[in-house]
Enzyme design. Structure first.
Site: not given
Length: 337
Positions: A116, A130, A132, A134, A292, A295
């Protein structure tokens, strides 16, 4: 956001699967690390003075990640580049939130790996970006996959009305997508336009879009892409900013700006915060599952503002920027209207 995926369990509550049918898990972990390092190197070079701090962390239920953060760089006021590769047991409700298929009554084994990135430049002339990418997999106690899918994308949030930047960004992404399948760019652009909206503000767009995709399952997507193609596509999207974003930074970094531009930037950052806290699925999932927190909230800008309501005068930079956020075909010659 990939770094937000995780459900904390007590140490020892998770037993790894008994077989090694994890070739694609290993492949995803490998490109996650490579993309993370490549993006870190790119933004270190683009900043021209700042450096990333690094924090490694472990997730109690299995796996962990690496968070890299640059604060008060020469070009970037804040840049976060995170990666995680986590595994463990995924409860039923979390399976549903992630869009898993054939959800049963029990927790199942899961694996998630991804990168990310959110970058907030100092100059209002440079847009926020931005990215990302995954990979997500569910598997049984023997390690045999029962579901796997890919997701990700990248989008641009301008703080000043510069149509040329939007054209460049979209055309670079179209070129990357077209290398894999002609349907990818039109489909994923439309998906992005629809997803990044502040619905509580009448559907106002967060930025000028880009590409966004989710739950792409090998051999089941309408493109027919197999798992190897989707692994390669994830890597290409992960490295797309060197073509789609870096030239914009180089072009805009030395342009002058003042208080008016800064005020508009902080206002748009406020809208960015609203989307990420109210609508972004990755943020919500992370906060709901005790991931977390630092993050999960990496995407938030260091400064933002919420000016009094009233809108912008006709013809002003704010009014032109608001109009520019409406979706259009940025590949068309007249897309800067």
């Amino acid at each position: 956001m990939a770094t937000s995926i995780g459900v904390d369990r007590a140490p020892g509550a998770y037993a790894p699967p008994t077989s090694t049918d994890g070739a694609h898990r290993a492949r995803a972990a490998e490109w996650t690390e490579q993309v993370h390092d490549d993006i870190t190197a790119l933004f270190t070079a683009l900043d021209g003075g700042g450096a990333f701090g690094e924090e490694r962390w472990e997730r109690a239920g299995g796996g962990g990640g690496v968070s890299r953060l640059m604060i008060d760089g020469a070009t970037f006021e804040k840049a976060g580049v995170n990666r995680s590769t986590v595994h463990g047991l995924l409860p039923v409700e979390a399976q549903r939130r992630l869009g898993a298929r054939d959800v049963g009554p029990d927790a199942v084994h899961f694996f998630a790996s991804g990168v990310s990135v959110v970058v907030h430049p100092r100059s209002p002339r440079i847009p926020t970006v931005h990215l990302n990418v995954r990979y997500f997999e569910l598997y049984d106690v023997d390690g045999t996959p029962t579901d796997r899918c890919f997701g990700g994308g990248t989008d641009l949030t301008p703080m000043h009305p510069e149509p040329a930047d939007a054209r460049h960004f979209h055309r670079a992404l179209a070129g990357i997508c077209d290398d894999f399948h002609p349907s990818f760019h039109p489909r994923f652009k439309a998906w992005c336009d629809e997803y990044f909206r502040n619905r509580h503000r009448g559907g106002e767009r967060r930025g000028i879009g880009g590409i966004f995709y989710d739950h792409l399952r090998p051999d089941e997507d309408e493109s027919g892409a197999d798992v190897e193609t989707l692994h390669a596509f994830a890597g290409a999207v992960g490295r797309s900013l060197v073509h789609a974003y870096a030239p914009i930074v180089e072009r805009r970094r030395d342009e002058p700006w003042g208080d008016a531009e800064r005020a508009l930037q902080l206002e748009r950052r406020g809208r960015y915060v609203e989307f990420n806290l109210l609508h972004d699925r990755g943020t919500l999932f992370g906060l709901q599952t005790n991931a977390r927190v630092d993050s999960v909230l990496m995407s938030l800008p260091p400064l933002a503002a919420w000016p009094p309501p009233g809108g912008h005068p006709a013809g002003s930079a704010g009014a032109r920027l608001t109009a520019m956020l409406e979706p259009r075909d940025w590949l068309a010659p007249a897309a800067d209207g």
